[in-house]
Scaffold this motif. Structure first.
Motif, PDB file in Angstrom:
ATOM      1  N   PHE A  30       0.862  -1.191   0.000  1.00  0.00           N
ATOM      2  CA  PHE A  30       0.000   0.000   0.000  1.00  0.00           C
ATOM      3  C   PHE A  30       0.895   1.238   0.000  1.00  0.00           C
ATOM      4  N   ASP A  31       0.613   2.177  -0.883  1.00  0.00           N
ATOM      5  CA  ASP A  31       1.325   3.456  -0.801  1.00  0.00           C
ATOM      6  C   ASP A  31       0.403   4.560  -1.283  1.00  0.00           C
ATOM      7  N   GLY A  33       1.250   7.140  -2.658  1.00  0.00           N
ATOM      8  CA  GLY A  33       1.794   7.735  -3.878  1.00  0.00           C
ATOM      9  C   GLY A  33       1.382   6.993  -5.136  1.00  0.00           C
ATOM     10  N   ALA A  66      10.915  11.262  -0.327  1.00  0.00           N
ATOM     11  CA  ALA A  66      11.818  12.345  -0.700  1.00  0.00           C
ATOM     12  C   ALA A  66      13.282  11.960  -0.887  1.00  0.00           C
ATOM     13  N   ASP A  71      18.220  14.212  -4.385  1.00  0.00           N
ATOM     14  CA  ASP A  71      19.658  14.099  -4.074  1.00  0.00           C
ATOM     15  C   ASP A  71      20.112  12.631  -4.074  1.00  0.00           C
ATOM     16  N   PHE A  72      19.438  11.776  -3.344  1.00  0.00           N
ATOM     17  CA  PHE A  72      19.690  10.336  -3.342  1.00  0.00           C
ATOM     18  C   PHE A  72      21.160  10.035  -3.054  1.00  0.00           C
ATOM     19  N   LYS A  73      21.572  10.513  -1.899  1.00  0.00           N
ATOM     20  CA  LYS A  73      22.930  10.271  -1.438  1.00  0.00           C
ATOM     21  C   LYS A  73      22.844   9.064  -0.516  1.00  0.00           C
ATOM     22  N   ASN A 295      15.960  22.732   3.022  1.00  0.00           N
ATOM     23  CA  ASN A 295      16.769  21.559   2.774  1.00  0.00           C
ATOM     24  C   ASN A 295      17.748  21.950   1.673  1.00  0.00           C
ATOM     25  N   GLY A 438      12.581   1.280   8.711  1.00  0.00           N
ATOM     26  CA  GLY A 438      12.866   2.613   8.186  1.00  0.00           C
ATOM     27  C   GLY A 438      12.765   3.685   9.253  1.00  0.00           C
ATOM     28  N   ALA A 450      17.789   2.797   6.086  1.00  0.00           N
ATOM     29  CA  ALA A 450      16.352   2.501   5.908  1.00  0.00           C
ATOM     30  C   ALA A 450      16.212   1.259   5.023  1.00  0.00           C
TER      31      ALA A 450
HETATM   32  C1  LIG Z   1      13.922  16.419   1.159  1.00  0.00           C
HETATM   33  C2  LIG Z   1      14.633  15.232   1.709  1.00  0.00           C
HETATM   34  C3  LIG Z   1      15.856  14.848   1.191  1.00  0.00           C
HETATM   35  C4  LIG Z   1      16.534  13.746   1.678  1.00  0.00           C
HETATM   36  N1  LIG Z   1      17.721  13.376   1.116  1.00  0.00           N
HETATM   37  C5  LIG Z   1      18.360  12.269   1.545  1.00  0.00           C
HETATM   38  C6  LIG Z   1      19.571  11.829   0.922  1.00  0.00           C
HETATM   39  O1  LIG Z   1      20.083  12.409  -0.025  1.00  0.00           O
HETATM   40  N2  LIG Z   1      20.163  10.696   1.426  1.00  0.00           N
HETATM   41  C7  LIG Z   1      19.626   9.999   2.482  1.00  0.00           C
HETATM   42  O2  LIG Z   1      20.219   8.988   2.891  1.00  0.00           O
HETATM   43  N3  LIG Z   1      18.478  10.394   3.072  1.00  0.00           N
HETATM   44  C8  LIG Z   1      17.831  11.503   2.639  1.00  0.00           C
HETATM   45  N4  LIG Z   1      16.657  11.881   3.232  1.00  0.00           N
HETATM   46  C9  LIG Z   1      16.096  11.017   4.278  1.00  0.00           C
HETATM   47  C10 LIG Z   1      15.431   9.799   3.585  1.00  0.00           C
HETATM   48  O3  LIG Z   1      14.458  10.253   2.693  1.00  0.00           O
HETATM   49  C11 LIG Z   1      14.798   8.879   4.586  1.00  0.00           C
HETATM   50  O4  LIG Z   1      15.734   8.533   5.582  1.00  0.00           O
HETATM   51  C12 LIG Z   1      14.295   7.584   3.910  1.00  0.00           C
HETATM   52  O5  LIG Z   1      13.504   7.887   2.790  1.00  0.00           O
HETATM   53  C13 LIG Z   1      13.512   6.770   4.912  1.00  0.00           C
HETATM   54  O6  LIG Z   1      12.915   5.693   4.273  1.00  0.00           O
HETATM   55  P1  LIG Z   1      11.512   5.126   4.777  1.00  0.00           P
HETATM   56  O7  LIG Z   1      11.195   3.948   3.953  1.00  0.00           O
HETATM   57  O8  LIG Z   1      11.534   4.982   6.236  1.00  0.00           O
HETATM   58  O9  LIG Z   1      10.457   6.300   4.490  1.00  0.00           O
HETATM   59  P2  LIG Z   1      10.054   6.997   3.119  1.00  0.00           P
HETATM   60  O10 LIG Z   1      11.130   6.831   2.108  1.00  0.00           O
HETATM   61  O11 LIG Z   1       9.626   8.363   3.496  1.00  0.00           O
HETATM   62  O12 LIG Z   1       8.795   6.171   2.626  1.00  0.00           O
HETATM   63  C14 LIG Z   1       7.580   6.152   3.322  1.00  0.00           C
HETATM   64  C15 LIG Z   1       6.515   5.719   2.341  1.00  0.00           C
HETATM   65  O13 LIG Z   1       5.316   5.424   3.066  1.00  0.00           O
HETATM   66  C16 LIG Z   1       4.206   5.965   2.375  1.00  0.00           C
HETATM   67  N5  LIG Z   1       3.152   6.170   3.389  1.00  0.00           N
HETATM   68  C17 LIG Z   1       3.222   6.909   4.524  1.00  0.00           C
HETATM   69  N6  LIG Z   1       2.084   6.796   5.226  1.00  0.00           N
HETATM   70  C18 LIG Z   1       1.273   5.971   4.528  1.00  0.00           C
HETATM   71  C19 LIG Z   1      -0.050   5.462   4.741  1.00  0.00           C
HETATM   72  N7  LIG Z   1      -0.775   5.759   5.839  1.00  0.00           N
HETATM   73  N8  LIG Z   1      -0.588   4.650   3.814  1.00  0.00           N
HETATM   74  C20 LIG Z   1       0.113   4.303   2.689  1.00  0.00           C
HETATM   75  N9  LIG Z   1       1.372   4.762   2.444  1.00  0.00           N
HETATM   76  C21 LIG Z   1       1.943   5.564   3.354  1.00  0.00           C
HETATM   77  C22 LIG Z   1       4.744   7.238   1.732  1.00  0.00           C
HETATM   78  O14 LIG Z   1       3.973   7.595   0.621  1.00  0.00           O
HETATM   79  C23 LIG Z   1       6.164   6.809   1.328  1.00  0.00           C
HETATM   80  O15 LIG Z   1       6.221   6.296   0.024  1.00  0.00           O
HETATM   81  C24 LIG Z   1      15.969  13.003   2.752  1.00  0.00           C
HETATM   82  C25 LIG Z   1      14.736  13.380   3.284  1.00  0.00           C
HETATM   83  C26 LIG Z   1      14.068  14.483   2.778  1.00  0.00           C
HETATM   84  C27 LIG Z   1      12.736  14.864   3.367  1.00  0.00           C
END
Ligand SMILES: Cc1cc2nc3c(=O)[nH]c(=O)nc-3n(C[C@H](O)[C@H](O)[C@H](O)COP(=O)(O)OP(=O)(O)OC[C@H]3O[C@@H](n4cnc5c(N)ncnc54)[C@H](O)[C@@H]3O)c2cc1C
Length: 500
Positions: A30-31, A33, A66, A71-73, A295, A438, A450
């Motif tokens: 589920f997402d 997006g 995001a 950036d995706f570092k 940011n 994550g 993550a």
């Molecule tokens: C602007 C920005 C730039 C960044 N740049 C970097 C970088 O360059 N390098 C780096 O290492 N980290 C970066 N980060 C941090 C990085 O994005 C996070 O650490 C990482 O994405 C975490 O992964 P995650 O899977 O926990 O969450 P996310 O990648 O945020 O994914 C969460 C997902 O859950 C979905 N979701 C949320 N709630 C619900 C719901 N109730 N129902 C269905 N779907 C849902 C969202 O749509 C999303 O797709 C950045 C963050 C931001 C905000």
């Protein structure tokens, strides 16, 4: 066949799915997006918009993941302080093995050759000596900088491969999970269309993996099971985005791209660190609907003459206060209020002199983001600003010029982290078959860890499926209560001030 709900397909969810593809379990993803090929990098970064729309666009709103798009570092080193706390959970060896796997996957799917950025011995000696003289601690790291421009292709290609490998996967795009609640030994997941709500559906699952990111962390706390989890309060980082000339930092940039430099403040012993350096990059807004943060990002091809990076002061709180997220959001909102709704910008020289910045017309450093000139000290606690200025003064010994009068400070840049949830080495909570991965678990703070946490959970489910033998014949463990612990859940001490 047993059923598994994967809630969220960001960095952690994607690499969890990679492990689950082809397994003997029906996976429902589920997402909120749209499908990956309809997601896009920030329209401001691409020059399609000049300012952030009043409401968050789908870039910063849920649904864009995001960090995997912007950036995706990707930090590739198993470090005890950078990128999260998985080092404490699984140890250096396991963490490094997973980061290596992540690197292989990303490089395999990258449309262009992406070099691994890693310092050589000369550079290491150089930075260690200078950092010591400056009173700072250097932390080693290797990283991949994929860039916003390559991110969509890489993520989409990885997902396509997963789809090919996994006939057991069913996708629910544009679908918000409204709630998750325990129902006997199963999990009841209620979902609805994100854009056109009104058609809620409930389905039961044997496993549930929550990967909702920092954006979904608050939602997580409102779920039925949350009070039964073993948790401890999270941390906040409050700071500014610094923008300075790339000439001041070029010696460091050419050797490291982003050296992790930590500093302890003289009076308060607070940890101050740099984060997310973008040599020749751009400052960008990060719109969270109720407040706008700043940011930074950089691109592989288009370059500016500036360097921007965050300087963050880490804070944890003790009883009775237990809402650090609200604290940092409050500071962000007051800063926005002073700026008429967006970020504030101030020259370092003006901050030191206790006066607001009125104009940047003749400033040496030209801002790469248009923001309202003002006085950050009217919104930020003195202790935080003192830490930031001390940090820049120390950094100036390594990069002469950065603590100059014309250096620009943008606010608010705050990072709040969810409560720390006690999990097993496979990210399973004390509620059997419920995994939290994550950033929403607070164990990770970047794409690298993550993604690793996602792989660990996917493998954990795999182990269980093997142990269960003929799946349909065996039932899973009964619902747990707070007193009971998952078989292999280990309580891990929360490490203070070690954010990435
Ligand atoms: C602007 C920005 C730039 C960044 N740049 C970097 C970088 O360059 N390098 C780096 O290492 N980290 C970066 N980060 C941090 C990085 O994005 C996070 O650490 C990482 O994405 C975490 O992964 P995650 O899977 O926990 O969450 P996310 O990648 O945020 O994914 C969460 C997902 O859950 C979905 N979701 C949320 N709630 C619900 C719901 N109730 N129902 C269905 N779907 C849902 C969202 O749509 C999303 O797709 C950045 C963050 C931001 C905000």
């Amino acid at each position: 066949m047993l059923k598994l709900a994967l809630v969220g397909l960001g960095a952690s969810g994607l690499f969890c799915l990679e492990e689950l593809a082809g397994q003997n379990v029906e996976v429902h993803v589920f997402d909120v997006g749209p499908t990956y090929n309809k997601r896009y990098p920030c329209p401001i970064d691409q020059g399609k918009l000049e300012v952030c729309p009043p409401k968050a666009c789908s870039y910063c709103a849920p649904g864009q993941s995001a960090g995997s798009w912007n950036d995706f570092k990707v930090i590739l080193s198993a470090s005890p302080v950078i990128g999260g706390r998985l080092y404490d959970l699984v140890g250096e060896k396991v963490l490094q093995e997973h980061l290596d796997k992540l690197k292989r996957l990303i490089l395999e799917h990258a449309p262009v050759n992406i070099p691994v950025v890693k310092p050589n011995q000369d550079d290491l000696d150089w930075i260690k000596q200078r950092a010591t003289f400056a009173g700072m601690t250097y932390h080693y790291q290797e990283l991949l900088h994929c860039g916003s421009d390559n991110a969509p292709a890489i993520n989409t290609s990885i997902l396509n491969q997963i789809v090919e490998k996994g006939p057991n996967i069913i996708f629910h795009w544009d679908t918000k999970v409204v709630s998750v609640a325990r129902r006997q030994e199963k999990f009841a997941v209620i979902s609805d269309s994100y854009r056109k709500p009104g058609a809620e559906q409930e389905e039961l699952f044997d496993f549930c993996i929550m990967s909702v990111g920092r954006g979904g962390a608050n939602w997580l706390t409102q779920q039925e099971f949350y009070k039964s989890l073993d948790i401890s309060p999270g941390q906040v980082d409050i700071g500014v985005r610094v923008e300075t000339s790339c000439y001041f930092t070029e010696e460091v940039d050419k050797r490291f791209y982003e050296p992790k430099l930590y500093y302890l403040t003289r009076r308060s012993n607070d940890v101050v660190r740099n984060f997310c350096s973008n040599p020749k990059g751009f400052v960008t807004p990060e719109n969270h609907r109720e407040y706008v943060l700043v940011n930074g990002h950089s691109k592989m091809y288009e370059k500016s003459e500036n360097n921007n990076f965050a300087v963050l002061v880490s804070k944890t709180f003790t009883r009775p206060f237990k809402n650090p997220q609200q604290y940092s959001q409050h500071i962000a909102k007051v800063t926005n209020m002073l700026a008429g709704g967006g970020p504030l910008i101030q020259r370092l020289g003006d901050l030191r002199s206790g006066r607001r910045t009125k104009t940047l017309v003749n400033n040496l450093i030209k801002p790469s983001l248009e923001a309202e000139c003002g006085d950050i000290s009217l919104a930020y606690p003195h202790r935080i600003l003192e830490g930031i200025v001390e940090y820049l003064d120390a950094l100036d010994k390594i990069c002469p010029g950065v603590a100059g009068e014309s250096t620009l400070l943008y606010a608010p840049e705050v990072k709040s982290y969810p409560d720390s949830i006690v999990v097993s080495k496979n990210m399973e909570t004390n509620i059997p078959n419920l995994y939290i991965i994550g950033d929403s678990s607070s164990w990770t703070r970047g794409v690298g860890q993550a993604a690793t946490s996602g792989m660990l959970a996917g493998q954990g489910v795999g182990f269980k499926l093997k142990d269960l033998g003929p799946l349909e014949k065996k039932s899973l463990q009964p619902v747990n209560t707070k007193q009971e612990s998952a078989s292999n859940a280990i309580p891990v001490e929360v490490t203070i001030n070690n954010a990435s």
